[in-house]
Write a protein that holds these residues in place. Sequence first.
Motif, mmCIF file in Angstrom:
data_model
loop_
_atom_site.group_PDB
_atom_site.id
_atom_site.type_symbol
_atom_site.label_atom_id
_atom_site.label_comp_id
_atom_site.label_asym_id
_atom_site.label_seq_id
_atom_site.Cartn_x
_atom_site.Cartn_y
_atom_site.Cartn_z
ATOM 1 N N ALA A 184 0.778 -1.163 0.013
ATOM 2 C CA ALA A 184 -0.068 0.042 0.045
ATOM 3 C C ALA A 184 0.877 1.273 -0.046
ATOM 4 O O ALA A 184 0.527 2.262 -0.676
ATOM 5 N N ARG A 185 1.917 1.315 0.922
ATOM 6 C CA ARG A 185 2.623 2.395 1.024
ATOM 7 C C ARG A 185 3.610 2.627 -0.325
ATOM 8 O O ARG A 185 3.891 3.791 -1.045
ATOM 9 N N ALA A 186 4.042 1.445 -0.938
ATOM 10 C CA ALA A 186 4.678 1.333 -2.170
ATOM 11 C C ALA A 186 3.959 2.180 -3.387
ATOM 12 O O ALA A 186 4.470 2.908 -4.095
ATOM 13 N N ALA A 187 2.860 1.750 -3.352
ATOM 14 C CA ALA A 187 1.782 2.272 -4.588
ATOM 15 C C ALA A 187 1.565 3.823 -4.115
ATOM 16 O O ALA A 187 1.482 4.560 -5.056
ATOM 17 N N THR A 423 0.716 -3.568 -9.313
ATOM 18 C CA THR A 423 0.238 -2.254 -8.696
ATOM 19 C C THR A 423 -1.244 -2.197 -9.046
ATOM 20 O O THR A 423 -1.851 -1.578 -8.331
ATOM 21 N N ALA A 424 -1.670 -2.423 -10.198
ATOM 22 C CA ALA A 424 -2.966 -2.438 -10.533
ATOM 23 C C ALA A 424 -4.150 -2.884 -9.824
ATOM 24 O O ALA A 424 -5.091 -2.413 -9.506
ATOM 25 N N ARG A 425 -3.541 -4.114 -9.097
ATOM 26 C CA ARG A 425 -4.312 -4.904 -7.860
ATOM 27 C C ARG A 425 -4.035 -4.216 -6.714
ATOM 28 O O ARG A 425 -5.347 -4.154 -5.814
ATOM 29 N N SER A 656 13.119 -12.893 -6.269
ATOM 30 C CA SER A 656 12.206 -11.627 -6.722
ATOM 31 C C SER A 656 10.957 -11.570 -5.994
ATOM 32 O O SER A 656 10.033 -12.604 -6.301
ATOM 33 N N PRO A 657 10.412 -10.684 -5.282
ATOM 34 C CA PRO A 657 9.001 -10.533 -4.612
ATOM 35 C C PRO A 657 8.172 -10.379 -5.853
ATOM 36 O O PRO A 657 6.914 -10.539 -5.825
ATOM 37 N N ASN A 658 8.475 -9.934 -7.081
ATOM 38 C CA ASN A 658 7.760 -9.806 -8.320
ATOM 39 C C ASN A 658 7.200 -11.219 -8.909
ATOM 40 O O ASN A 658 6.078 -11.551 -8.759
ATOM 41 N N THR A 659 8.224 -12.059 -9.194
ATOM 42 C CA THR A 659 7.692 -13.271 -9.646
ATOM 43 C C THR A 659 7.200 -14.185 -8.412
ATOM 44 O O THR A 659 6.277 -15.024 -8.600
ATOM 45 N N ASN A 660 7.827 -14.000 -7.216
ATOM 46 C CA ASN A 660 6.922 -14.553 -6.119
ATOM 47 C C ASN A 660 5.681 -14.179 -5.811
ATOM 48 O O ASN A 660 4.865 -14.768 -5.340
ATOM 49 N N GLY A 661 5.423 -13.089 -6.180
ATOM 50 C CA GLY A 661 4.211 -12.298 -6.045
ATOM 51 C C GLY A 661 3.204 -13.031 -7.344
ATOM 52 O O GLY A 661 1.997 -13.104 -6.926
ATOM 53 N N PHE A 662 3.846 -13.334 -8.408
ATOM 54 C CA PHE A 662 2.773 -14.299 -9.412
ATOM 55 C C PHE A 662 2.237 -15.387 -8.717
ATOM 56 O O PHE A 662 1.079 -15.773 -8.924
ATOM 57 N N LEU A 663 3.235 -15.886 -7.753
ATOM 58 C CA LEU A 663 2.772 -17.457 -7.306
ATOM 59 C C LEU A 663 1.984 -17.155 -6.193
ATOM 60 O O LEU A 663 1.173 -18.193 -6.124
ATOM 61 N N LEU A 664 1.926 -16.191 -5.393
ATOM 62 C CA LEU A 664 1.224 -16.206 -4.351
ATOM 63 C C LEU A 664 -0.346 -16.341 -4.453
ATOM 64 O O LEU A 664 -0.805 -17.210 -3.845
ATOM 65 N N PRO A 665 -1.121 -15.701 -5.608
ATOM 66 C CA PRO A 665 -2.478 -16.040 -5.672
ATOM 67 C C PRO A 665 -2.550 -17.286 -6.164
ATOM 68 O O PRO A 665 -3.577 -17.834 -5.881
ATOM 69 N N ALA A 728 2.743 -7.776 -3.766
ATOM 70 C CA ALA A 728 1.556 -8.779 -3.922
ATOM 71 C C ALA A 728 0.669 -8.965 -2.763
ATOM 72 O O ALA A 728 -0.523 -9.358 -2.757
ATOM 73 N N PRO A 729 1.494 -9.147 -1.616
ATOM 74 C CA PRO A 729 0.563 -9.716 -0.434
ATOM 75 C C PRO A 729 -0.447 -8.638 0.085
ATOM 76 O O PRO A 729 -1.338 -9.148 0.790
ATOM 77 N N THR A 730 -0.463 -7.446 -0.166
ATOM 78 C CA THR A 730 -1.366 -6.616 -0.143
ATOM 79 C C THR A 730 -2.670 -6.982 -0.599
ATOM 80 O O THR A 730 -3.605 -6.913 0.087
ATOM 81 N N TYR A 731 -2.847 -7.233 -1.959
ATOM 82 C CA TYR A 731 -3.931 -7.630 -2.271
ATOM 83 C C TYR A 731 -4.288 -9.150 -2.160
ATOM 84 O O TYR A 731 -5.558 -9.752 -1.729
#
Length: 828
Positions: A184-187, A423-425, A656-665, A728-731
């Motif tokens: 949330a803060r990063a966005a 970011t969009a989510r 990468s929190p980015n690619t690990n973020g793809f994995l989370l959902p 990604a954990p934010t959404y």
Amino acid sequence: MILKQTLFCAVSVGLLASPVFCDGAFTPVGIVVGDQPELNTNAYTAFALNPLSPLATVDYGAERAGYPFFVVSSLSQPVQLEVKYSEEFNGLDHPFSDGPYSFSNQLGNSFRVETFNIARTGRITSPLLQGGQRWQSIRLLTKGVVEFSQVGFDATVDTVEPEDLPGQFSCDDDVLNEIWKLGARAATAACVDKHSQKAIWQVDAGNGVYMRSVRPSVSLNGTAFANYTLEFETRIEKGGSWWSVASPMAGNAYTMLLTGELPESSRLANVNTTLTPPNTISLAYGVDFVNQTTLTTWVLDVFEVPFAVREDTWYGVSVSLSPSGYLSVSLNNTQIFNISKAAYPLATGEFFGSFGFGAYQDHAAYFRHANVYDTGNGSLLYTNSLTTEDALVEYGTQANQESVCLDGPKRDRLVWLGDFIHTARILGVSTSRIDHARGTLQYLLDSQLDDGELAISSNIGYNMKATPDAFAPTGSYYLSDYQLLGLISFHDFVQWSGDVSWANATWPKWQKQVDWIIGKVNSTTGLISFNAGAFIGPQDGGSAVACAAVQALTGAAEVAMALGDTKSAFRYQQVAASIANAVNRHLWNDELGAYSSSLNDIGNFSVSGTAYCISSGVASSNRAARALATLSQLRLGPGYKDSSDVSDSDATVNISPNTNGFLLPALFQANATSMGFELIKELWSAMLPLDELRNRTAVGASWEYVNAQTRQPGLGLFTSLSHPWGGAPTYVLTEWAAGVRPAPGPDGFGYRKWVIAPEAGFQIGLKRAQAKIVTAFDDSLSVNWHLQDDKLYATIMAPPSTDGEFVFQGRVIRLSGKDSYSVSVGVY
């Protein structure tokens, strides 16, 4: 004497101290005065610097952005101050802090060190913004005593704290609560309002364009030029003047720095005459003259000017790039050098690309009367007096013309197409800033080429709508898989915002992009074959790219259905199904128990391939379970390495929190709840100030990379510590731990229909959770649930014009026609 402070007030929220904002300013929470940077600060108060205690360490508590200001209350004599800005504390110990950031024009200071001549009391403001930092040091360089009643930043981003956003999440696990705030803060820090990032050049009708401490900004009209001669006039006001040739919009160029005589009367006390020798022209290939960051720069040579280069004096400059491979520079018709590119093997760039003008750290200069000629035949290719406001548009130095989300607030201050996917989510569950999301997508659409492609990294100072074709030669359309990620972002935005009207208005452009994607389906394999590179996996016949294409096309079909374009929806669904079949036919490796990375790399698999093949629905439940079981082979440190061909023993490997973020959902979608919870806790807790070591790097926002071995920032000081692509954990926490999600398909757009499904939160051991999101129906949707006496009790507030379902342990309760609901179910 220390004067009483007049502006500051503060509160402590969560793990990071946070100020109350006065008149749109960020103000500090902590300070300590001494002779070196100190991590542990005291509560902020007015302060003084003197030769015995020359340095103040200033802590703003969390990521901040804006124009630095200083309120000087007392001054014994004129002084010079060196100010450093840094996201992580350790940057204050480095000569260039955590910069510089001269990869591209970023509508801000290219440098993280700034020197001020202070000759009066009152409020002094820097003319250039600093995009993201928690820490600041202020060092007295000269004799004298200076007292400050206040320092801070005039905010260039929203000053709202995560606790006060329209979208909210909280639960009985305080670490998860702080992790939710990271994205949330990063966005909030990366998304900027229209015209909030001011012009970085000033225009004078007689003297031309004036610039300070910014990378050479490049003309949009020269991107297709090659082997040319650039002529212009420059006048040094302080230090020197800086220009580039054969330059892309971002990245490596041939840059030349003319350093003046640096007279003692105006020389800064901290000037580095080894880096910038007086009366010289330094030549480099790269983005700068130092290698402080991971972007390597090569200083090719330094050439003496055979006369004194004086301040406030006009000089004529001629830079010639010849077809025979020679680069020459003349100053006032005196040739300073004429070199062969072949003599400098580190200079790998061709003599192709545009030209630009700038000023190095703490330098200031004017430029005017630029002309470009064909070196071979002498014909005039370009002319501009640089004395009108049009120059700001052409060189991308005007204030931002759209509300957009940047890749990060301090670095990569570009509008990245693929990186917007997280970011969009995040926006949908936190800031609810439709203008930021829609503005970003519109800005990207404005860059569309005739074939349907969107630029992947648009600069925010240019007019993308006017001349998108000018960007085509600049490398702005590589990483073809970003077209897929951008299309997914479009669907996700429409899903949470319900902005079907804007989707309809822009639909022809999105259709062009979809047509371009469909045109990349290989007629033999049925998979995607890109030819311009890919970020998430192999570009030709890769599982990550193919499964992301399925997800993108499925989402586009949903939007088409919402718009009543059933013909397009059917077509996109058919192509998506065909690609999915090809993935399962060609890329499922039964022996491996995973989807192979690509047809040419059958023995390896990846996080992104696993993630997208699950989230897109390509994988059956059985194959999803097997792929997740195999995923344990990628586990390294706090998360998952990108691919099985990455060595576990390599100390430089980053997670990468980015690619690990793809994995989370995908983990939660596949009911791998414990894996998802463990990943959130392990990887994202590294970004929290849970101990003194982590407090050095915590800024209250999600990071770009995490080192697998040390759990420190993965690219050292270069790492963006406020990067929404890592949030990604934010959404995911809102959607799965609290359980608030839009219903599947077009019916869920804008949360017209919704689902409250708290089972994942229950499974990870939460005793209570609550979340709130803004809907498209003039009110919020919220849930507040808790466990008591073997029952789960939930209170749901929703716009009465919407309806939804409460889903838990196989039980479905339909809810409709009210603005509040109370539900209780037994747990087992």
